[in-house]
Motif scaffolding. Sequence first.
Motif, short mmCIF file in Angstrom:
data_model
loop_
_atom_site.label_atom_id
_atom_site.label_comp_id
_atom_site.label_asym_id
_atom_site.label_seq_id
_atom_site.Cartn_x
_atom_site.Cartn_y
_atom_site.Cartn_z
N ALA A 121 0.85 -1.21 0.00
CA ALA A 121 0.00 0.00 0.00
C ALA A 121 0.88 1.25 0.00
N LEU A 122 2.00 1.20 0.73
CA LEU A 122 2.96 2.31 0.69
C LEU A 122 3.63 2.36 -0.69
N GLY A 123 3.94 1.18 -1.23
CA GLY A 123 4.50 1.11 -2.58
C GLY A 123 3.60 1.78 -3.60
N LEU A 124 2.29 1.59 -3.45
CA LEU A 124 1.29 2.22 -4.32
C LEU A 124 1.39 3.75 -4.25
N LEU A 125 1.50 4.29 -3.04
CA LEU A 125 1.61 5.75 -2.87
C LEU A 125 2.90 6.28 -3.49
N VAL A 126 3.98 5.51 -3.37
CA VAL A 126 5.25 5.92 -3.97
C VAL A 126 5.11 5.96 -5.50
N GLU A 127 4.49 4.92 -6.07
CA GLU A 127 4.26 4.88 -7.52
C GLU A 127 3.49 6.12 -7.99
N GLU A 128 2.46 6.48 -7.24
CA GLU A 128 1.63 7.62 -7.63
C GLU A 128 2.37 8.95 -7.43
N ALA A 129 3.18 9.04 -6.37
CA ALA A 129 3.96 10.26 -6.12
C ALA A 129 4.95 10.51 -7.26
N VAL A 130 5.53 9.43 -7.78
CA VAL A 130 6.48 9.53 -8.90
C VAL A 130 5.77 10.10 -10.14
N LYS A 131 4.54 9.63 -10.39
CA LYS A 131 3.77 10.16 -11.53
C LYS A 131 3.53 11.67 -11.35
N MET A 132 3.22 12.07 -10.13
CA MET A 132 2.99 13.50 -9.85
C MET A 132 4.27 14.30 -10.09
N ARG A 133 5.39 13.75 -9.61
CA ARG A 133 6.70 14.40 -9.85
C ARG A 133 6.94 14.55 -11.35
N ASP A 134 6.67 13.48 -12.10
CA ASP A 134 6.93 13.49 -13.54
C ASP A 134 5.99 14.40 -14.31
N ARG A 135 4.84 14.71 -13.70
CA ARG A 135 3.91 15.68 -14.31
C ARG A 135 4.33 17.11 -14.01
N GLY A 136 5.38 17.25 -13.19
CA GLY A 136 5.90 18.58 -12.90
C GLY A 136 5.34 19.24 -11.65
N LEU A 137 4.66 18.45 -10.81
CA LEU A 137 4.13 19.04 -9.56
C LEU A 137 5.27 19.36 -8.60
N SER A 138 5.09 20.41 -7.82
CA SER A 138 6.08 20.78 -6.79
C SER A 138 5.91 19.86 -5.59
N ALA A 139 6.89 19.87 -4.69
CA ALA A 139 6.81 19.03 -3.48
C ALA A 139 5.54 19.34 -2.66
N PRO A 140 5.22 20.63 -2.39
CA PRO A 140 3.99 20.89 -1.62
C PRO A 140 2.73 20.38 -2.33
N GLN A 141 2.71 20.46 -3.66
CA GLN A 141 1.54 19.96 -4.41
C GLN A 141 1.44 18.44 -4.29
N ILE A 142 2.58 17.75 -4.37
CA ILE A 142 2.59 16.28 -4.23
C ILE A 142 2.10 15.89 -2.84
N VAL A 143 2.59 16.60 -1.84
CA VAL A 143 2.18 16.30 -0.45
C VAL A 143 0.67 16.48 -0.29
#
Length: 278
Positions: A121-143
């Motif tokens: 389940a944590l692995g799932l959140l990491v996978e999704e956070a990476v997609k957000m990073r790759d879309r260009g979201l900032s750290a506060p937006q990802i959080v």
Amino acid sequence: MVKIVTDSSCDLSLERCAELGVEMLPITVNFGEESYRANVDLTTEDFYEKLAQAKELPHTAQITPAFFEKKFKEYMEAGDQVVCLFISSQMSGTLQSATVAKGMLGATNIYLPDTLNVTFALGLLVEEAVKMRDRGLSAPQIVEEIGQLVPRVRLWALIEDLKYLKMGGRLSASSALVASILGICPIITLKDGLVEVVGKARGRKAAFAAIRKLVEEEPISSDYCVTVGHANVPENRKAFEAYMSDLLKKREVHIQDIGSIVGTHTGPGAVGLAYIKK
């Protein structure tokens, strides 16, 4: 640059972390006097071999503030914005250690949301956070986005071998004996950051059916990936996937081994899935 950092309780393989561009910090697993960095010095296969021979359960040690201080200094010097997705604060002091280190350094570039999750389940959140990073979201937006996903994460899994729940004191010897004789598999979930038993089924097929019913009651969102996890039982995992195939088809599905941090308590034989509910 935005950096995603996790710990070895997420059970992503080193190869997958490399593909995702994620840094995984190792939690220590102690078998008696022997210490290993999970997923670094100790593979999942080696872990289950050691666990089968162990007379006492191994202990895990949270990552220390001193380790985090050294790491966070590196991130500060590199000028990165860093989103750390660690094991649930309810299960380990790792997040607290990271918070202490961040405070000591006065680091404003380190973000420490509480995932309230672990293993696949944590692995799932990491996978999704990476997609957000790759879309260009900032750290506060990802959080912020991760914070909105956390209450929607669902993990359902069955445990076949009750020996380790008994060894860990989570199940009495008499309950374990009765359950084993009757072939009862507990169904577990993560609730408010802790593992909780939500049901029992008699035999693996019935356990698969019970998990399927739970998934149907809280359907899978098509907008995110699904992770299927298993504790050293690839055949059971394949059977589980086949049973759930109509619910999983046309989805992005990742397979993960349940490693030493959670495997200590479930033992081999656990299988299940994690997803974001609609």
